[in-house]
Design a protein around this motif. Structure first.
Motif, mmCIF file in Angstrom:
data_model
loop_
_atom_site.group_PDB
_atom_site.id
_atom_site.type_symbol
_atom_site.label_atom_id
_atom_site.label_comp_id
_atom_site.label_asym_id
_atom_site.label_seq_id
_atom_site.Cartn_x
_atom_site.Cartn_y
_atom_site.Cartn_z
ATOM 1 N N VAL A 65 -30.322 19.493 2.365
ATOM 2 C CA VAL A 65 -30.307 19.969 3.750
ATOM 3 C C VAL A 65 -31.152 19.055 4.633
ATOM 4 C CG1 VAL A 65 -31.103 21.838 5.272
ATOM 5 C CG2 VAL A 65 -29.711 22.370 3.260
ATOM 6 N N ALA A 66 -32.310 18.634 4.141
ATOM 7 C CA ALA A 66 -33.178 17.734 4.920
ATOM 8 C C ALA A 66 -32.474 16.407 5.207
ATOM 9 C CB ALA A 66 -34.496 17.503 4.186
ATOM 10 N N LEU A 72 -27.716 14.207 11.008
ATOM 11 C CA LEU A 72 -27.203 14.856 12.214
ATOM 12 C C LEU A 72 -28.047 14.485 13.427
ATOM 13 C CD1 LEU A 72 -26.274 18.432 10.909
ATOM 14 C CD2 LEU A 72 -24.840 16.378 11.017
ATOM 15 N N ALA A 73 -29.359 14.407 13.247
ATOM 16 C CA ALA A 73 -30.241 14.024 14.353
ATOM 17 C C ALA A 73 -29.920 12.605 14.828
ATOM 18 C CB ALA A 73 -31.704 14.137 13.926
ATOM 19 N N CYS A 74 -29.651 11.701 13.895
ATOM 20 C CA CYS A 74 -29.268 10.329 14.274
ATOM 21 C C CYS A 74 -27.940 10.320 15.025
ATOM 22 C CB CYS A 74 -29.166 9.447 13.033
ATOM 23 S SG CYS A 74 -30.754 9.051 12.295
ATOM 24 N N TRP A 75 -26.983 11.071 14.514
ATOM 25 C CA TRP A 75 -25.665 11.088 15.148
ATOM 26 C C TRP A 75 -25.701 11.769 16.507
ATOM 27 C CZ3 TRP A 75 -23.272 13.117 10.003
ATOM 28 C CH2 TRP A 75 -23.260 12.077 9.070
ATOM 29 N N ALA A 77 -27.659 11.230 18.723
ATOM 30 C CA ALA A 77 -28.010 10.208 19.705
ATOM 31 C C ALA A 77 -26.759 9.488 20.236
ATOM 32 C CB ALA A 77 -28.973 9.200 19.097
ATOM 33 N N LEU A 78 -25.647 9.593 19.528
ATOM 34 C CA LEU A 78 -24.399 8.994 20.010
ATOM 35 C C LEU A 78 -23.882 9.802 21.200
ATOM 36 C CD1 LEU A 78 -22.645 8.399 16.557
ATOM 37 C CD2 LEU A 78 -23.830 6.698 17.960
ATOM 38 N N LYS A 79 -23.367 9.116 22.193
ATOM 39 C CA LYS A 79 -22.946 9.802 23.424
ATOM 40 C C LYS A 79 -21.638 10.572 23.268
ATOM 41 C CE LYS A 79 -25.328 6.744 26.607
ATOM 42 N NZ LYS A 79 -25.219 5.829 27.721
ATOM 43 N N ASN A 80 -20.792 10.111 22.376
ATOM 44 C CA ASN A 80 -19.444 10.665 22.264
ATOM 45 C C ASN A 80 -19.345 11.639 21.088
ATOM 46 O OD1 ASN A 80 -16.655 10.646 21.100
ATOM 47 N ND2 ASN A 80 -16.232 9.465 22.949
ATOM 48 N N PRO A 81 -18.925 12.897 21.328
ATOM 49 C CA PRO A 81 -18.829 13.853 20.216
ATOM 50 C C PRO A 81 -17.798 13.454 19.157
ATOM 51 C CG PRO A 81 -18.010 14.830 22.256
ATOM 52 C CD PRO A 81 -18.607 13.507 22.612
ATOM 53 N N ARG A 82 -16.729 12.771 19.565
ATOM 54 C CA ARG A 82 -15.754 12.314 18.566
ATOM 55 C C ARG A 82 -16.403 11.297 17.642
ATOM 56 N NH1 ARG A 82 -13.758 7.832 18.078
ATOM 57 N NH2 ARG A 82 -13.970 7.258 20.261
ATOM 58 N N ALA A 83 -17.202 10.384 18.207
ATOM 59 C CA ALA A 83 -17.895 9.383 17.386
ATOM 60 C C ALA A 83 -18.889 10.053 16.442
ATOM 61 C CB ALA A 83 -18.607 8.376 18.282
ATOM 62 N N ARG A 84 -19.528 11.127 16.890
ATOM 63 C CA ARG A 84 -20.458 11.851 16.020
ATOM 64 C C ARG A 84 -19.710 12.429 14.825
ATOM 65 N NH1 ARG A 84 -22.291 15.310 20.881
ATOM 66 N NH2 ARG A 84 -23.013 13.645 22.234
ATOM 67 N N LEU A 123 -27.955 30.271 -1.591
ATOM 68 C CA LEU A 123 -28.412 28.887 -1.430
ATOM 69 C C LEU A 123 -27.234 27.955 -1.161
ATOM 70 C CD1 LEU A 123 -30.963 28.091 -4.292
ATOM 71 C CD2 LEU A 123 -31.329 27.867 -1.844
ATOM 72 N N ALA A 124 -26.134 28.203 -1.842
ATOM 73 C CA ALA A 124 -24.965 27.331 -1.739
ATOM 74 C C ALA A 124 -24.406 27.274 -0.322
ATOM 75 C CB ALA A 124 -23.876 27.798 -2.700
ATOM 76 N N ALA A 125 -24.623 28.317 0.448
ATOM 77 C CA ALA A 125 -24.089 28.358 1.807
ATOM 78 C C ALA A 125 -24.917 27.539 2.796
ATOM 79 C CB ALA A 125 -24.007 29.805 2.288
ATOM 80 N N LYS A 126 -26.162 27.249 2.461
ATOM 81 C CA LYS A 126 -27.080 26.605 3.407
ATOM 82 C C LYS A 126 -26.563 25.297 4.002
ATOM 83 C CE LYS A 126 -31.913 26.420 3.141
ATOM 84 N NZ LYS A 126 -33.173 26.372 2.376
ATOM 85 N N PRO A 127 -26.181 24.318 3.191
ATOM 86 C CA PRO A 127 -25.728 23.054 3.775
ATOM 87 C C PRO A 127 -24.464 23.210 4.616
ATOM 88 C CG PRO A 127 -26.194 22.790 1.437
ATOM 89 C CD PRO A 127 -26.240 24.252 1.730
ATOM 90 N N PHE A 128 -23.560 24.071 4.163
ATOM 91 C CA PHE A 128 -22.307 24.219 4.887
ATOM 92 C C PHE A 128 -22.469 25.019 6.169
ATOM 93 C CE2 PHE A 128 -20.741 23.149 0.608
ATOM 94 C CZ PHE A 128 -20.098 21.977 0.962
ATOM 95 N N THR A 129 -23.384 25.964 6.177
ATOM 96 C CA THR A 129 -23.675 26.700 7.411
ATOM 97 C C THR A 129 -24.209 25.729 8.458
ATOM 98 O OG1 THR A 129 -24.132 28.711 6.162
ATOM 99 C CG2 THR A 129 -25.026 28.595 8.388
ATOM 100 N N LEU A 130 -25.100 24.840 8.038
ATOM 101 C CA LEU A 130 -25.655 23.827 8.936
ATOM 102 C C LEU A 130 -24.564 22.901 9.463
ATOM 103 C CD1 LEU A 130 -28.063 22.194 10.125
ATOM 104 C CD2 LEU A 130 -28.223 21.035 7.907
ATOM 105 N N LEU A 131 -23.747 22.373 8.564
ATOM 106 C CA LEU A 131 -22.676 21.454 8.971
ATOM 107 C C LEU A 131 -21.637 22.135 9.862
ATOM 108 C CD1 LEU A 131 -22.164 19.485 5.644
ATOM 109 C CD2 LEU A 131 -22.856 18.509 7.838
ATOM 110 N N LEU A 132 -21.298 23.351 9.525
ATOM 111 C CA LEU A 132 -20.304 24.080 10.313
ATOM 112 C C LEU A 132 -20.791 24.307 11.741
ATOM 113 C CD1 LEU A 132 -17.512 25.368 10.105
ATOM 114 C CD2 LEU A 132 -18.616 27.475 9.358
#
Length: 196
Positions: A65-66, A72-75, A77-84, A123-132
């Motif tokens: 998750v970290a 995600l924090a780096c992305w 910074a990109l201006k375009n959501p499609r590029a992210r 626990l298994a849901a944590k990364p996907f909840t964040l990404l979703l």
């Protein structure tokens, strides 16, 4: 006696070693003794830091998750959501050889933990909840608020699905082909949203 910093470094080393082993062998096929051997640390030390495999699973998920949060924090910074969003697909492209051999390190771990239900299943849901949530925000920023969650689910299903198929077929071109299709789909959605 080890200092707090040394203790933290040893715990991080054990967590990273465990994460690498679990990615290659699976969670249920990785023992604390395996981790101790690869990390070159006495088994008693592994038990000190991780008295149970459940605590080890929690540490691995937290580490994954970290890593996701940093990306995600780096992305962001990109201006375009499609590029992210395309940057997310690029992770699979970059890791296609490893994913073909062992599966997605996040997806395969969470799939295995999710089977157990209970605390491990949560626990298994944590990364996907964040990404979703992050993907939903990107589709919303793209101008697709009404369908943002649906598109986020579709994107994550496509990413995880191509990893599973590449792993099953031992064919990295599955990831290459599908990642290109995802990028075409994202450009089409962006154009559609811009035409409204």
């Amino acid at each position: 006696m080890a200092s707090r910093a040394e203790s933290q470094l040893k715990r991080q080393h054990l967590t990273q070693t465990a994460a690498d082993l679990v990615h290659r062998k699976g969670f249920s096929n990785t023992s604390l003794a395996d981790i101790a051997a690869v990390a070159e640390i006495p088994l008693g030390s592994v038990h000190f830091y991780f008295p149970s495999k459940e605590q080890l699973a929690s540490a691995i998920v937290d580490m994954r998750v970290a890593i996701i949060e940093q990306r995600l924090a780096c992305w962001d910074a990109l201006k375009n959501p499609r590029a992210r969003l395309a940057s997310l697909a690029d992770v699979w492209l970059r890791d296609r050889e490893s994913d073909t051999r062992h599966g997605c390190p996040v997806g395969s771990l969470c799939y295995e933990l999710g089977k157990d239900g209970g605390a491990l299943g949560q626990l298994a849901a944590k990364p996907f909840t964040l990404l979703l949530a992050w993907c939903t925000r990107q589709f919303t920023a793209m101008g697709l608020a009404r369908s943002a969650h649906k598109h986020a689910v579709q994107l994550l299903c496509s990413l995880q699905g191509m990893g599973i198929l590449a792993n099953a077929l031992k064919d990295p071109t599955v990831i290459e082909t599908e990642a290109k299709q995802i990028k075409v789909w994202l450009r089409t959605l962006e154009a559609h949203a811009g035409a409204r």
